[in-house]
Write a protein that holds these residues in place. Structure first.
Motif, PDB file in Angstrom:
ATOM      1  N   UNK A  98       0.823  -1.208   0.000  1.00  0.00           N
ATOM      2  CA  UNK A  98       0.000   0.000   0.000  1.00  0.00           C
ATOM      3  C   UNK A  98       0.863   1.265   0.000  1.00  0.00           C
ATOM      4  N   UNK A  99       1.970   1.219   0.723  1.00  0.00           N
ATOM      5  CA  UNK A  99       2.872   2.380   0.746  1.00  0.00           C
ATOM      6  C   UNK A  99       3.468   2.637  -0.639  1.00  0.00           C
ATOM      7  N   UNK A 138     -12.882  -4.633   3.512  1.00  0.00           N
ATOM      8  CA  UNK A 138     -12.519  -5.754   4.373  1.00  0.00           C
ATOM      9  C   UNK A 138     -12.000  -5.262   5.722  1.00  0.00           C
ATOM     10  N   UNK A 139     -11.136  -4.256   5.699  1.00  0.00           N
ATOM     11  CA  UNK A 139     -10.607  -3.688   6.946  1.00  0.00           C
ATOM     12  C   UNK A 139     -11.724  -3.120   7.804  1.00  0.00           C
ATOM     13  N   UNK A 140     -12.684  -2.450   7.165  1.00  0.00           N
ATOM     14  CA  UNK A 140     -13.811  -1.887   7.899  1.00  0.00           C
ATOM     15  C   UNK A 140     -14.609  -2.979   8.599  1.00  0.00           C
ATOM     16  N   UNK A 163      -3.044   0.526  10.761  1.00  0.00           N
ATOM     17  CA  UNK A 163      -1.993   1.014   9.873  1.00  0.00           C
ATOM     18  C   UNK A 163      -2.378   0.826   8.405  1.00  0.00           C
ATOM     19  N   UNK A 164      -2.927  -0.337   8.110  1.00  0.00           N
ATOM     20  CA  UNK A 164      -3.371  -0.596   6.744  1.00  0.00           C
ATOM     21  C   UNK A 164      -4.499   0.353   6.339  1.00  0.00           C
ATOM     22  N   UNK A 165      -5.404   0.612   7.266  1.00  0.00           N
ATOM     23  CA  UNK A 165      -6.510   1.532   7.001  1.00  0.00           C
ATOM     24  C   UNK A 165      -5.984   2.930   6.702  1.00  0.00           C
TER      25      UNK A 165
END
Length: 483
Positions: A31-32, A61-63, A84-86
């Motif tokens: 993602x970065x 999915x994160x949500x 962190x991913x969010x």
């Protein structure tokens, strides 16, 4: 361009791969990489829809995972990485919208607004406040909304529909200064005349109150000040509804912002509507008597003091409105405003001369050193005279009215230096000038004043008038300044 296309395909495939695996640190790096690539205009303009579709699936999915978290040690261990991913998803979304109407529209059409706002709403209300990363995710998500909204009306409207008023209110109450600042930026970006009118309704006005509270308690948050000055003050309905529901302390903040807006350079057309000026005048007339309580012991309570300070602020605004703002000069004809001001000046002056009190003239110029507490009515009498002068400028009816109210001798009696009223002699000279200009009856009144002890007409001499004795009376003569 081929290199950009290949990079697009590689990153899109990598993001899609996250969906089929358990979250791990390597996904954060993917993602970065996407976020970094989106900083480049060439890549941003060429990114494929599939990459954004995959990113939306990751965010969804994160949500779902965050909202399913239970306070077990195993779940809480995974929350840090999920946050962190969010945050990184939001950063990628934020970067993609920079100077790109195409990407703004694409993200809107794919459904990013709805998913992002639901996630932000959950993060703001969740039980995860103590976990590191919660505010980072909030900040990045709000920044995304800001970039999405800039210059894109449909995005603004979508964000408003899904956030107003509750989510905006919750974000502005967050226990994180940057979250509040970014939320203020989004609110400012979305606002327009119709949305401000929505805020004026009783069920929504708490959001306006929160903005004003931030203006008072955190004036360094520029966005809230801009919201108030560029939007709130242009709506008479909102100003009146806020004012009626505010404490006197809060009203002073509103009036100080109005005063500052009027003082801005190039503010000949400052955007404040005439109806706001009328409301200010009516409020001053209704409440001005509260200032008189400051001369007695009845002003012991803080509420009474704040009520008097509100009146003082109303007077300051009226003075500024009638000083060089042509759009507000209709206040010269506002019913009974001049009479109220002259009568209040008379009351204040009489109280100050009757006994030693807060309205008495003084020669204590050490009070301007900045040490210690200053009187709350510093300059009040001078500003009353200033307003009278403004209301009489080139207005024969008002010149005559002041004479009928016996205001001319009253103003002449205030030509002496008074440390409680800086520049009062100058404002008195200014007012007398406006009262005498092209008004023979007022000039004759001054000329025919009978001496009741020593009289000092130095103020009139500064105006270009000479007072001479003739046949037992006084004659006012105009003197050429070059003579």
């Amino acid at each position: 361009m081929a290199a950009v296309s290949n990079s697009n395909q590689d990153i899109s495939a990598s993001i899609g791969g996250i969906l089929n695996e358990k979250h791990r640190a390597g996904h954060l790096q993917v993602l970065k990489t996407f976020t970094a690539a989106l900083r480049e205009r060439e890549y941003r303009d060429a990114v494929e829809e599939q990459a954004f579709s995959s990113l939306l699936q990751v965010l969804t999915r994160l949500s779902d995972e965050l909202q399913a978290v239970r306070e077990t040690s195993e779940d809480l261990q995974s929350v840090g990485l999920q946050l962190q991913l969010t945050a990184e998803c939001f950063r990628a979304q934020r970067n993609s919208c920079v100077q790109s109407t195409r990407n703004q529209s694409l993200l809107r059409e794919l459904g990013f607004v709805d998913v992002s706002l639901k996630l932000l709403n959950f993060l703001q209300k969740s039980h995860l406040e103590s976990i590191d990363g919660i505010f980072e995710a909030l900040r990045c998500g709000i920044q995304f909304l800001g970039n999405l909204a800039v210059g894109h009306q449909m995005c603004k409207d979508d964000i408003w529909e899904l956030s107003f008023p509750n989510l905006f209110l919750e974000l502005l109450r967050a226990d994180d200064e940057k979250t509040v600042s970014y939320a203020s930026m989004v609110l400012h970006t979305c606002l327009d005349e119709a949305k401000v009118e929505e805020m004026s309704k009783p069920q929504n006005i708490q959001l306006a109150f929160r903005v004003m509270e931030l203006c008072r308690t955190q004036p360094e948050l520029d966005w809230t000040v801009l919201i108030a000055t560029q939007h709130f003050l242009k709506s008479s309905d909102l100003v009146e509804n806020m004012y009626s529901g505010m404490s006197h302390h809060e009203r002073v903040t509103l009036l100080e912002l109005l005063f500052a807006q009027l003082r801005e350079e190039d503010s000949e057309e400052c955007g404040v509507p005439p109806s706001v000026a009328r409301f200010v005048a009516n409020s001053f007339q209704t409440g001005c008597g509260a200032v008189l309580t400051l001369a007695t012991g009845s002003a012991s309570s803080n509420e009474v003091l704040q009520e008097a300070l509100t009146v003082i602020s109303l007077l300051d605004v009226l003075c500024e409105m009638t000083s060089g703002h042509r759009q507000f000069m209709f206040l010269q004809d506002h019913p009974d405003l001049l009479m109220t001001t002259v009568e209040l000046l008379g009351q204040v002056h009489a109280i100050g001369k009757a006994s030693k009190n807060i309205f008495s003239a003084a020669q204590n110029f050490s009070s301007f050193s900045g040490d210690g507490d200053s009187s709350p009515v510093i300059g009040f009498k001078a500003h009353l005279i200033r307003l009278i002068g403004n209301l009489c400028h080139s207005n024969t009816n008002n010149q005559n009215k002041v004479r009928e109210l016996e205001g001319i001798p009253l103003i002449l009696d205030n030509c002496n230096i008074d440390s409680n009223n800086p520049f009062i002699s100058q404002w008195a000279i200014f007012a007398i000038r406006n009262l005498l200009e092209k008004n023979l009856q007022n000039q004759e009144l001054v000329a025919e004043l009978e001496r009741c002890g020593p009289a000092d007409y130095s103020a009139l001499r500064e105006l270009g008038f000479l007072v001479e004795e003739r046949d037992g009376g006084l004659l006012l003569k105009s003197v050429r300044k070059d003579s």
